[in-house]
Write a protein that holds these residues in place. Structure first.
Motif, PDB file in Angstrom:
ATOM      1  N   UNK A   1     -37.664  17.086  15.004  1.00 33.64           N
ATOM      2  CA  UNK A   1     -38.719  17.843  15.674  1.00 33.64           C
ATOM      3  C   UNK A   1     -39.198  17.093  16.906  1.00 33.64           C
ATOM      4  N   UNK A   2     -39.342  15.771  16.786  1.00 36.31           N
ATOM      5  CA  UNK A   2     -39.746  14.951  17.925  1.00 36.31           C
ATOM      6  C   UNK A   2     -38.722  15.077  19.053  1.00 36.31           C
ATOM      7  N   UNK A   3     -37.448  14.976  18.709  1.00 35.05           N
ATOM      8  CA  UNK A   3     -36.383  15.118  19.711  1.00 35.05           C
ATOM      9  C   UNK A   3     -36.449  16.484  20.378  1.00 35.05           C
TER      10      UNK A   3
ATOM     11  N   UNK B   1     -29.678  11.928  16.773  1.00 29.40           N
ATOM     12  CA  UNK B   1     -30.666  12.832  16.180  1.00 29.40           C
ATOM     13  C   UNK B   1     -30.242  14.281  16.368  1.00 29.40           C
ATOM     14  N   UNK B   2     -29.717  14.609  17.535  1.00 32.14           N
ATOM     15  CA  UNK B   2     -29.233  15.970  17.771  1.00 32.14           C
ATOM     16  C   UNK B   2     -28.117  16.321  16.792  1.00 32.14           C
ATOM     17  N   UNK B   3     -27.210  15.371  16.562  1.00 36.03           N
ATOM     18  CA  UNK B   3     -26.133  15.611  15.601  1.00 36.03           C
ATOM     19  C   UNK B   3     -26.699  15.832  14.200  1.00 36.03           C
ATOM     20  N   UNK B   4     -27.734  15.072  13.852  1.00 42.23           N
ATOM     21  CA  UNK B   4     -28.373  15.256  12.546  1.00 42.23           C
ATOM     22  C   UNK B   4     -29.013  16.631  12.452  1.00 42.23           C
ATOM     23  N   UNK B   5     -29.676  17.042  13.513  1.00 40.08           N
ATOM     24  CA  UNK B   5     -30.299  18.365  13.536  1.00 40.08           C
ATOM     25  C   UNK B   5     -29.279  19.451  13.276  1.00 40.08           C
ATOM     26  N   UNK B   6     -28.126  19.347  13.923  1.00 41.31           N
ATOM     27  CA  UNK B   6     -27.119  20.386  13.798  1.00 41.31           C
ATOM     28  C   UNK B   6     -26.219  20.229  12.581  1.00 41.31           C
ATOM     29  N   UNK B   7     -26.323  19.083  11.882  1.00 39.47           N
ATOM     30  CA  UNK B   7     -25.489  18.891  10.698  1.00 39.47           C
ATOM     31  C   UNK B   7     -26.259  19.067   9.403  1.00 39.47           C
TER      32      UNK B   7
ATOM     33  N   UNK C   1     -27.508  24.466   7.177  1.00 39.26           N
ATOM     34  CA  UNK C   1     -28.041  25.594   7.921  1.00 39.26           C
ATOM     35  C   UNK C   1     -28.554  26.658   6.965  1.00 39.26           C
ATOM     36  N   UNK C   2     -29.574  27.365   7.395  1.00 40.95           N
ATOM     37  CA  UNK C   2     -30.071  28.478   6.602  1.00 40.95           C
ATOM     38  C   UNK C   2     -29.167  29.681   6.735  1.00 40.95           C
ATOM     39  N   UNK C   3     -29.549  30.776   6.106  1.00 36.32           N
ATOM     40  CA  UNK C   3     -28.706  31.954   6.168  1.00 36.32           C
ATOM     41  C   UNK C   3     -28.799  32.632   7.527  1.00 36.32           C
ATOM     42  N   UNK C   4     -29.845  32.281   8.307  1.00 34.34           N
ATOM     43  CA  UNK C   4     -29.891  32.744   9.687  1.00 34.34           C
ATOM     44  C   UNK C   4     -29.187  31.706  10.559  1.00 34.34           C
ATOM     45  N   UNK C   5     -29.031  31.996  11.835  1.00 33.76           N
ATOM     46  CA  UNK C   5     -28.151  31.207  12.664  1.00 33.76           C
ATOM     47  C   UNK C   5     -28.852  30.805  13.953  1.00 33.76           C
ATOM     48  N   UNK C   6     -28.677  29.515  14.320  1.00 39.82           N
ATOM     49  CA  UNK C   6     -29.338  28.998  15.511  1.00 39.82           C
ATOM     50  C   UNK C   6     -28.576  27.787  16.013  1.00 39.82           C
ATOM     51  N   UNK C   7     -28.942  27.294  17.175  1.00 39.94           N
ATOM     52  CA  UNK C   7     -28.322  26.093  17.717  1.00 39.94           C
ATOM     53  C   UNK C   7     -29.203  25.526  18.808  1.00 39.94           C
ATOM     54  N   UNK C   8     -28.811  24.334  19.252  1.00 34.43           N
ATOM     55  CA  UNK C   8     -29.457  23.761  20.433  1.00 34.43           C
ATOM     56  C   UNK C   8     -28.501  22.789  21.092  1.00 34.43           C
TER      57      UNK C   8
END
Length: 240
Positions: free
Chosen positions: A190-192, A224-230, A233-240
């Protein structure tokens, strides 16, 4: 002004975003391996096609990684389910109780109190109302902090469910939006994310200047970004 286009390269649909940047940037994003190229206006479609073809092996490896990634199933908000809250897994306990509905953490459980007979959608609304307030309480001080670090006016921020982004920045309105799903992620993520979005008030692109800002203030931001995306994931879909 950005111009979004699409280019078909073999079996891959490539999203092209034209920006005033120096170099071409290619990214592959969860949950399904969407391919996105940010390119200077002068770079031709053929040059973009060549860049994609050259990195096709890497693109397919990234897409395979996302395809194999764990996902949570849709939640029914019933006792016994696992719910993540700021990176920690909790068991949900639904308590049938008359009066105002509420959610709280007790030990290793999240307790959701609601009137007997309420349906799944009602329990979800109660749960997400609590998540929204929890994220607002955590993100608010971070928005203030990063605005001071970047020496910009503190932006307004809002929280909403988004299907394709962890967060967005609207420089014209001086506002950032955060995905409600961030309540499931570890605090460092969240901080990132807040740092990332506030940085866009100084640098709108993800070019060299932006990377320099991130390297300066969060040296481990790529990890941290890799951790966020790894994270699962929930049943909905998102990315950054």
């Amino acid at each position: 002004m950005n111009t979004d286009q699409h280019l078909r390269v073999g079996e891959i649909d490539v999203e092209i975003v034209r920006k005033k940047i120096k170099n071409l940037h290619l990214g592959v994003y969860p949950p399904h391996g969407r391919v996105r190229v940010a390119a200077p206006p002068a770079v031709s479609d053929e040059a973009i096609r060549l860049a994609v073809v050259t990195r096709m092996g890497w693109i397919k490896r990234q897409q395979a990684k996302f395809a194999a990634q764990a996902r949570q199933s849709a939640r029914d908000y019933v006792s016994g389910e696992t719910h993540f809250h700021f990176g920690t897994a909790y068991r949900l306990k639904v308590i049938n109780r008359q009066g105002a509905s509420s959610v709280k953490i007790t030990g290793d459980r999240i307790e959701l109190s609601a009137s007997p007979g309420c349906d799944r959608d009602f329990r979800e609304r109660v749960f997400q109302r609590w998540q929204r307030q929890e994220l607002r309480d955590r993100a608010g001080p971070l928005v203030d902090h990063w605005a001071r670090v970047y020496d910009v006016a503190t932006p307004e921020f809002g929280i909403k469910r988004m299907r394709t982004k962890w967060g967005t920045c609207n420089a014209a309105a001086h506002r950032i939006w955060l995905n409600l799903e961030l309540t499931k992620k570890p605090p460092a993520c969240i901080d990132y994310l807040v740092c990332h979005e506030v940085a866009h008030f100084i640098e709108g692109s993800h070019g060299d200047r932006f990377i320099t800002l991130m390297d300066l203030h969060i040296p481990r931001w790529r990890v941290i970004r890799a951790e966020l995306n790894s994270e699962p994931l929930g049943h909905e879909e998102w990315d950054h």
